[in-house]
Design a protein around this motif. Structure first.
Motif, PDB file in Angstrom:
ATOM      1  N   UNK C 585       0.822  -1.208   0.000  1.00  0.00           N
ATOM      2  CA  UNK C 585       0.000   0.000   0.000  1.00  0.00           C
ATOM      3  C   UNK C 585       0.857   1.258   0.000  1.00  0.00           C
ATOM      4  N   UNK C 586       2.028   1.171   0.578  1.00  0.00           N
ATOM      5  CA  UNK C 586       2.889   2.352   0.712  1.00  0.00           C
ATOM      6  C   UNK C 586       3.179   2.973  -0.652  1.00  0.00           C
ATOM      7  N   UNK C 587       2.967   4.279  -0.735  1.00  0.00           N
ATOM      8  CA  UNK C 587       3.248   4.991  -1.983  1.00  0.00           C
ATOM      9  C   UNK C 587       4.644   5.582  -1.986  1.00  0.00           C
ATOM     10  N   UNK C 588       5.317   5.484  -0.885  1.00  0.00           N
ATOM     11  CA  UNK C 588       6.669   6.037  -0.818  1.00  0.00           C
ATOM     12  C   UNK C 588       6.705   7.546  -0.748  1.00  0.00           C
ATOM     13  N   UNK C 589       5.656   8.174  -0.216  1.00  0.00           N
ATOM     14  CA  UNK C 589       5.675   9.641  -0.118  1.00  0.00           C
ATOM     15  C   UNK C 589       6.626  10.079   0.986  1.00  0.00           C
ATOM     16  N   UNK C 639      -2.889   6.587   3.610  1.00  0.00           N
ATOM     17  CA  UNK C 639      -3.422   5.338   3.084  1.00  0.00           C
ATOM     18  C   UNK C 639      -3.510   4.263   4.161  1.00  0.00           C
ATOM     19  N   UNK C 640      -2.931   4.541   5.319  1.00  0.00           N
ATOM     20  CA  UNK C 640      -2.931   3.523   6.362  1.00  0.00           C
ATOM     21  C   UNK C 640      -1.946   2.412   6.072  1.00  0.00           C
TER      22      UNK C 640
END
Lengths: 343, 327, 661, 154
Positions: C585-589, C639-640
């Motif tokens: 889920x991690x978008x790497x922001x 996103x949790x």
């Protein structure tokens, strides 16, 4: 054939509302949508298209199946009987009326969707011919005649200026007409003539529409061939993956079933779903369509290929709402044209 | 604009021809006067179809997330708000600056087709042209001129950054827009003036229109999560039922998630198919941030910390009710 | 379905008096997943614990909820019990029905209802609990001492004696700190230098101690047992290895305008200087702001006269990075700035001095070689007025609200030192209160009054007017309400102590907190006075609050003991309730990396399969050893993708739901 | 055409028992609540506490969820700014919920229904006082219907 003077509208809305639930195009904040009529609402029958199709009257966005309650460790189920009264849906345009038939094809064939059936049977549909089709209309591409009553409607109506022409088509339509006959008059010869004039005028206007030439039959070839077309890569690039098109569309009918867990009680409901969403058809193993291209393709393959294969007609009625509402101006017309080799 | 449009085509053609980029993101014209839509062009000849007109409202920057997954270099045309959006994506680590060539387009403001339709001018309309502060509607019957402001998107009327804040090449002279900030918070202030019950009634009515299509989210350059929490059934925060409280939940959380990150492009309001004025939520937060923590224009300078990712010891404390003590 | 056991404690009548235990039990039995409900008078007793252990084994419980006192009281007890019965201790949840229920509510019905809700919430959370296993981390057997005053020296010596390596970082060119400046110490009046300098030498010669003088902490990374500290060694411009400390350079330096920091500006020093004769290390440093070579390019005399060629004008700051298992902060204090105290013309008049300046004036090694003379004219004063609480116990913005603690005692000492040498000098002390708790302290102060005839006046000084070569001190004797005017020759101000100006900055580097006055905050004011909230970082001396020398030394040894205890463990068990990243889920922001107070989150590039292709993707990565489990990142993560084990989003939502039933 | 019944069953205001959900940080406010207990300071039973490690663990989602589920008021309590066990967590809490509180008020929630306060481990008095005050104010306002999910039955 009857005639209903527009000045009688308030009276008839009131009268219908006593015996039925009445759904009408209602204007709020400059926007017209079907909604249940209550005293004081602004009815707008002039606006050609409601923003969202009236399908939510026959197929609500959310609908509870059953409620459950747990007393300690025992679960009690209670199926939700629709408490809705019979309803009248007034002012449906030909395209939207046809869309009901398309949804019927899915829900009323075995296995029959009981909830839908029940709700559908309670409805009396009054159509209203399109005196002024708009530039993004392309119903004629699907052999829909905006000047006539679409198959399946109970009463057909035409706008003749200060009155509407009222023609019951089905038994249900007859019943409705009889109930409120005292508010109507019989149509005169002149009215009949005016109707023909109106219908001819509409036909002419439809021919002139910019999208009149859109023809889904340009999509030829084997299913597999269309499925694997490079065109999907190209077209899907701009798709944002929102569900605006599916939710305003009169023919989209996919739904999801979810539970609302409320501690000691809860309910199971269905709600609209969109094939554009990443969680659509999510299964235990994951999702069969993981990219927006696949999801985009699904929507249009369904409307233009799968559904026709199953039911013999396209799952689009050319209402043009998606043309108006897509945030990036991608729509089924562009897809048809491109699949037909235009572009 | 046509002169600039030529430059757009020429720039794109050259960039593809000399291999500077592998793909161009621009706009093309469709069937209708208002139908300017995103175009993805890889062949030199394709660039002839590119346009630049008063309907190129779609923001192309968010497409870069997907496009850059391939190992290519992309040229993209960005307006003022689009460029802020790009910077926000950059800040969120969603795009790689080195793989993008930005062609900046100072934006004279886009025309809202809805306003044209509402004014009854849409019928038989063939083309709409804009020059300076005038807009010309062309039909078979002839031309009609109006003030462009009358038909501009609401969001363009309060735009503070018409000129791209990031670009590699600027394709036209910067435009001057005398949008005062005076009206910037007008909508917000109107709502603030209401009583709590009036405010709630207002928003319930707005939110209850929501059909949960997610257009507002998907168009938003600050909503760039790989998987939105609302798309994650495991997160257990929201169902899909058409229920007031879930709509309220969604919109409040959506606004909060873009707090300090919203580039004020107003796209959420524009794309909402049922006309929920979503930007009024974002503007409220922008107003509060400005008031409490100083002006922060997300996407203007991506090296600045986002207001919610930092703090100051001397931040205002609206919560302390009693002096510390009693130990 | 889980098999949850619920155990309701009566706590004698503490709970059972207000909460209907039977009703709670009945309600608990109805909760889905609960298979066994028991009650007992004292669940924390051995019998009670056995009840739980047996139930776990016999009923095959996989979760345990105990409705009892606060988890702060007995969570550890019950977790241990569960563990001994073979259940992962993190599958135990406590419903706090004593402190937060039976003790605060009187109405039995309402309290019972609430107790049921709390049990429901605990069960809801426990249902989603997962087994957590603490990880193990090694401990670097080396300690860092920040600050080389008496606190730092004492701590370092204690740790070194225990057999561990210690590095001392001292900001100034020499260790010694404030104590080195002090002449005599209360209440014994023994010579400060005599007791300090041997310790300084011990520190510099101890095989386990390494000094970084003229150095500062640049950056701190890592976590308990594994800190990684970057030390900036400022350029001394003198090669310490070559320098013999002969002092020729400092004598010959033509620039003599700089004020000696050590002598509180009462003496000048050269641009190249050794702060004081006993300095450790005995190596000069060039003050580049004063040095002619650096200012004008000309001079270089020191380089020419140095017999060992130790002068290096082109020296640069060097950065050293070193790993430490423990850190002790002993950065000390300063006196407040007296600019805003216009009533005492401290900034204008040379005869108005601070107490620390007084120390230098009476010191045999000081600018006057111990002779007590007026700085203005070098004459011996006849009347000296001491003003206490200058900025201490002062609610106005210029002062400090707290008591500086040491002033009453050192003022008595100063008064005595004057009287001892010059009985003819009249000494007055203006005070608000005389505070002398401490071993032999009150006796000491009384001696000043009784034996030495120091005039103690309860009251404040209103203003000091320079009048000819006198200082006219206007004060009020609060006891007689008389206005007093004293023609003094000198006024000594007991300026309030304050935390170091850069304490906050250092605190931030170390992730330890400071209080409203910028003193470092201890983990618990009573029970954990030398620990900070950051594991492995300890406090010694006045950086934690005003302290005298004995207290400082005691606290230093305490901090040393804590540090030794940590270093001695060799391995640490970390809190398993740490954040975790769902990489899918991690978008790497990486917003989380900015927010994390412990720099526990970094980015990493992973490879994921997308559409059959291997794609590189940046994601957040949690260093479980660094993460302290505050959970702040989970909120930053829209996103949790980040969640906190033991306090997962789903668990807290379940608790909310259960409480709201 | 929502699933909701038009009206949430009207609760009898005279028997109105407000529900307050309080999120308390483990180190200060939860301990403060315990101290209120050991000091036998009374506050109404309608306050129910959820323990979180730090006030910065409180996600705005939790607050909204509580209101959805029928909470009449929500309180977040953390260490005083500067005293955070995790050094800076509550500074983030302060920013986040300054904005969130304003946003909730902007959509119509009464300010009294959502509170953030700083309560140290030693402030048992303050804990009781804050809760008493919150309850009193919420009681005056009556049952909360805003943001509430009509399907949820308390």
């Amino acid at each position: 054939m009857k005639v209903l003077k527009k000045e009688k509208f308030p009276q008839i809305w009131q009268a219908i509302n006593q015996a039925y639930e009445l759904y009408l195009p209602i204007e709020k904040d400059d926007r017209v949508n079907f909604a249940q009529w209550t005293e004081g609402e602004t009815v707008n029958l002039e606006a050609l298209k409601t923003e969202i199709s009236p399908k939510d009257v026959i197929f609500p966005q959310s609908e509870t199946y059953l409620k459950f309650e747990s007393d300690g460790k025992k679960l009690q189920l209670e199926s939700v009987e629709s408490e809705n009264r019979e309803y009248v849906l007034f002012g449906v345009r030909s395209c939207d009326a046809v869309s009901f038939n398309l949804i019927d094809n899915v829900f009323l064939r075995e296995p029959i969707d009981r909830l839908y059936e029940k709700r559908r049977n309670k409805g009396t549909i009054v159509s209203l011919a399109c005196s002024e089709p708009e530039e993004n209309c392309f119903c004629s591409s699907f052999q829909i005649k905006p000047e006539e009553a679409s198959p399946g409607v109970d009463v057909a109506a035409w706008d003749l200026g200060d009155k509407i022409l009222w023609k019951p088509v089905t038994e249900k339509g007859q019943v409705l007409t009889q109930k409120f006959a005292q508010l109507m008059e019989d149509a005169s010869q002149q009215d009949q003539e005016e109707l023909i004039k109106l219908q001819n005028a509409i036909k002419e206007k439809v021919k002139e529409l910019p999208l009149a030439s859109v023809d889904p039959k340009v999509i030829k070839g084997e299913l597999k061939e269309i499925f694997e077309s490079k065109v999907w890569d190209e077209l899907s690039q701009s798709c944002l993956g929102c569900g605006a098109c599916t939710y305003i569309c009169p023919t989209c009918h996919c739904y999801d079933i979810q539970d609302f867990a409320g501690g000691n009680c809860g309910e199971r409901f269905r709600c609209w779903d969109s094939c554009m969403f990443s969680e659509f058809t999510l299964m235990a193993h994951g999702n069969p369509r993981t990219t927006q291209k696949q999801r985009f393709r699904q929507r249009f393959m369904h409307k233009l290929v799968y559904y026709p294969n199953n039911h013999g007609s396209y799952a689009c009625v050319g209402c043009g709402r998606c043309i108006e509402k897509c945030p990036v101006n991608m729509n089924i017309v562009k897809v048809i044209k491109r699949l037909g080799g235009e572009g | 604009m046509e002169k600039i449009a030529n430059k757009v085509r020429e720039t794109a053609r050259l960039a593809l021809a000399n291999g500077e980029v592998n793909k161009i993101l621009g706009w093309k014209k469709g069937d209708f006067w208002y139908d300017s839509y995103p175009a993805f062009i890889t062949e030199e000849e394709g660039t002839a179809s590119l346009i630049w007109d008063s309907f190129c409202v779609a923001n192309l920057s968010k497409y870069l997330i997907e496009q850059l997954k391939e190992d290519i270099k992309v040229g993209v045309f960005l307006k003022g708000c689009d460029a802020r959006a790009f910077n926000q994506l950059l800040k969120d680590n969603r795009v790689d600056r080195d793989k993008v060539v930005i062609y900046g387009l100072p934006c004279p403001g886009m025309i809202d087709p809805e306003k044209v339709k509402k004014a009854g001018l849409a019928k038989g309309l063939l083309d709409v042209q804009k020059s300076e502060d005038e807009v010309v509607f062309i039909t078979k019957e002839g031309e009609q001129k109006f003030s462009a402001r009358e038909f501009a998107y609401d969001k363009c009327l309060t735009c503070q950054y018409p000129n791209p804040v990031v670009y590699d090449e600027l394709l036209a002279e910067e435009v001057e827009r005398n949008n005062t900030t005076e009206y910037f918070y007008q909508d917000v202030e109107e709502i603030e003036k209401m009583s709590p019950d009036e405010r709630f009634a207002y928003w319930v009515e707005q939110f209850s229109k929501c059909i949960r299509c997610n257009a507002c989210r998907n168009v938003c350059p600050a909503c760039s999560c790989e998987k939105c929490i609302f798309d994650n059934s495991k997160a257990n925060v929201a169902g899909k039922a058409k229920v007031d409280s879930e709509e309220q939940f969604f919109h409040i959380v959506r606004a909060y998630h873009v707090a300090g990150r919203c580039v004020d492009c107003g796209e959420c309001s524009r794309v909402c198919p049922v006309g929920i004025p979503l930007a009024k939520l974002n503007r409220k937060i922008i107003k509060d941030i400005t008031e409490f923590y100083g002006e922060h224009n997300a996407g203007v300078n991506p090296s600045l910390d986002a207001p919610l990712e930092t703090f100051k010891l001397e931040d205002i404390d609206p919560f302390e009710t009693r002096a510390k003590g009693g130990k | 379905m889980q098999r949850i056991g619920v155990f309701v404690c009566w706590c004698g009548t503490n709970i059972a008096g207000t909460v209907d235990i039977d009703q709670v039990k009945q309600a608990a039995e109805k909760i889905p997943g609960v298979v066994n409900v028991q009650d007992y008078q004292y669940m924390c007793s051995e019998v009670g614990q056995n009840l739980i252990k047996n139930a776990i084994k016999e009923q095959k419980l996989d979760r345990v909820v105990i409705a009892s006192c606060s988890p702060r009281m007995h969570e550890a007890t019950f977790r241990k019990a569960a563990k001994s019965a073979g259940l992962n201790p993190y599958l135990v949840e406590i419903a706090n029905i004593r402190e937060q229920c039976s003790w605060v509510h009187k109405n039995k019905e309402e309290a019972t209802e609430k107790a049921i809700a709390l049990v429901r919430a605990a069960v809801a959370k426990a249902t989603l609990n997962t087994e957590l296993v603490p990880g193990e981390i090694g401990v670097e057997p080396r300690a860092l001492e920040i600050g080389g005053g008496i606190a730092g020296i004492q701590t370092a010596l204690d740790i070194a004696e225990a057999g561990y390596k210690v590095d001392i970082i001292e900001k100034t060119p020499s260790i010694g700190g404030k104590m080195a400046q002090i002449d005599k110490t209360f209440p014994t009046l023994d010579c400060s230098a005599c007791i300090l300098t041997p310790k300084m030498v011990d520190a510099s010669t101890h095989p386990n101690i390494n000094l970084y003088t003229y150095s500062e902490v640049e950056a701190v990374q890592g976590y308990v047992g594994n800190f990684e500290v970057t030390i900036r060694q400022k350029a001394r411009s003198v090669n310490a290895d070559k320098c013999t400390g002969c002092g020729i350079c400092t004598d010959k330096c033509p620039s003599k305008k700089a004020e000696s920091e050590f002598d509180e500006g009462l003496r000048k020093r050269g641009a190249i200087y050794i702060p004081f004769p006993q300095a450790v290390p005995n190596v000069p440093v060039i003050d580049r702001e004063e040095c002619l070579k650096f200012k004008t390019g000309k001079c270089g005399l020191c380089e020419r006269v140095c017999p060992s060629g130790a002068i290096e004008f082109n020296q640069e700051d060097t950065l050293v990075t070193q790993k430490y298992g423990a850190i002790v902060v002993a950065t000390g204090y300063d006196l407040i700035n007296l600019d805003k105290f216009g009533e005492y013309p401290y900034t204008e008049h040379p005869d108005v001095i601070t107490s620390l300046e007084f120390e230098r004036l009476t010191s045999a090694a000081g600018p006057t070689a111990g002779k007590f003379l007026r700085p203005s004219n070098g004459n011996k004063p006849k009347k000296v007025v001491f003003v206490q609480c200058v900025g201490s116990r002062d609610k106005s913005s210029r002062g400090k609200t707290y008591c500086s603690k040491i002033c009453c005692m050192y003022t008595a000492k100063h008064a005595m030192l004057i009287k001892e040498k010059y009985p003819e000098i009249e000494v007055y002390v203006f005070y608000i209160d005389v505070r002398t708790p401490g071993k032999n302290f009150d006796e000491f102060q009384r001696r000043a009054v009784e034996e030495y005839g120091v005039n103690y006046i309860k009251g404040m000084v209103g203003k000091v007017f320079p009048e000819g070569d006198k200082l006219q001190v206007h004060g009020v004797d609060a006891l007689s309400s008389e206005t007093l005017i004293i023609d003094a020759d000198m006024v000594v101000l007991a300026a309030a102590t304050k935390a170091k100006d850069d304490a906050q900055e250092l605190g931030r580097k170390l992730s330890i907190s400071t209080d409203a006055n910028n003193f470092f905050t201890e983990a618990h004011p009573k029970l954990r006075p030398v620990e900070t909230h950051s594991a492995g970082i300890y406090l010694a001396g006045a950086c934690q609050g005003p302290k005298d020398i004995p207290e400082t030394v005691a606290q230093s040894s305490a901090a040393a003991a804590k540090a030794i205890g940590l270093l001695n463990k060799g391995k640490l068990v970390n809190n398993p309730c740490v954040s975790q990243v769902d990489e899918q889920i991690c978008s790497g922001c990486l917003a989380c990396t900015k927010m994390c107070p412990y720099e526990a989150i970094s980015s990493q590039v992973i490879e994921v399969k997308e559409q059959g292709k291997i794609v590189k993707k940046t994601v957040a990565h949690v260093n479980e050893a660094l993460c302290q489990g505050c959970g702040g990142c989970t909120v930053t993560c829209r996103a949790g993708a980040l969640d906190l084990k033991g306090f997962m989003n789903r668990q807290i939502l379940a608790e909310v739901d259960a409480i709201c039933l | 055409m929502s699933l909701e019944n038009k009206q949430i069953s009207s609760e009898n205001t005279s028997n109105f028992k407000p529900l307050i959900v309080a999120f308390c940080c483990n180190w200060c406010s939860y301990a403060g609540a315990d101290l209120a207990g050991t000091s036998r300071l009374n506050y109404p039973a309608n306050v129910k506490i959820i323990k979180v490690p730090c006030s910065c663990r409180v996600n705005p989602n939790f607050v909204l969820r509580a209101f959805q589920r029928g909470a009449d008021g929500v309180v977040i309590a953390g260490c005083h700014p500067g005293d955070c066990h995790y050094t800076s967590g509550n500074y983030y809490t302060r920013r986040r919920f300054t904005l969130m509180k304003n946003l909730l008020e902007y959509v119509g929630l009464e300010p009294e229904r959502f509170k953030v306060d700083w309560i140290s481990a030693g402030e048992g008095n303050k804990f009781a006082a804050v809760m008493n005050e919150a309850l009193e104010q919420v009681h005056k306002l009556g049952p909360n219907r805003k943001l509430r999910d009509a399907r949820w039955k308390r």
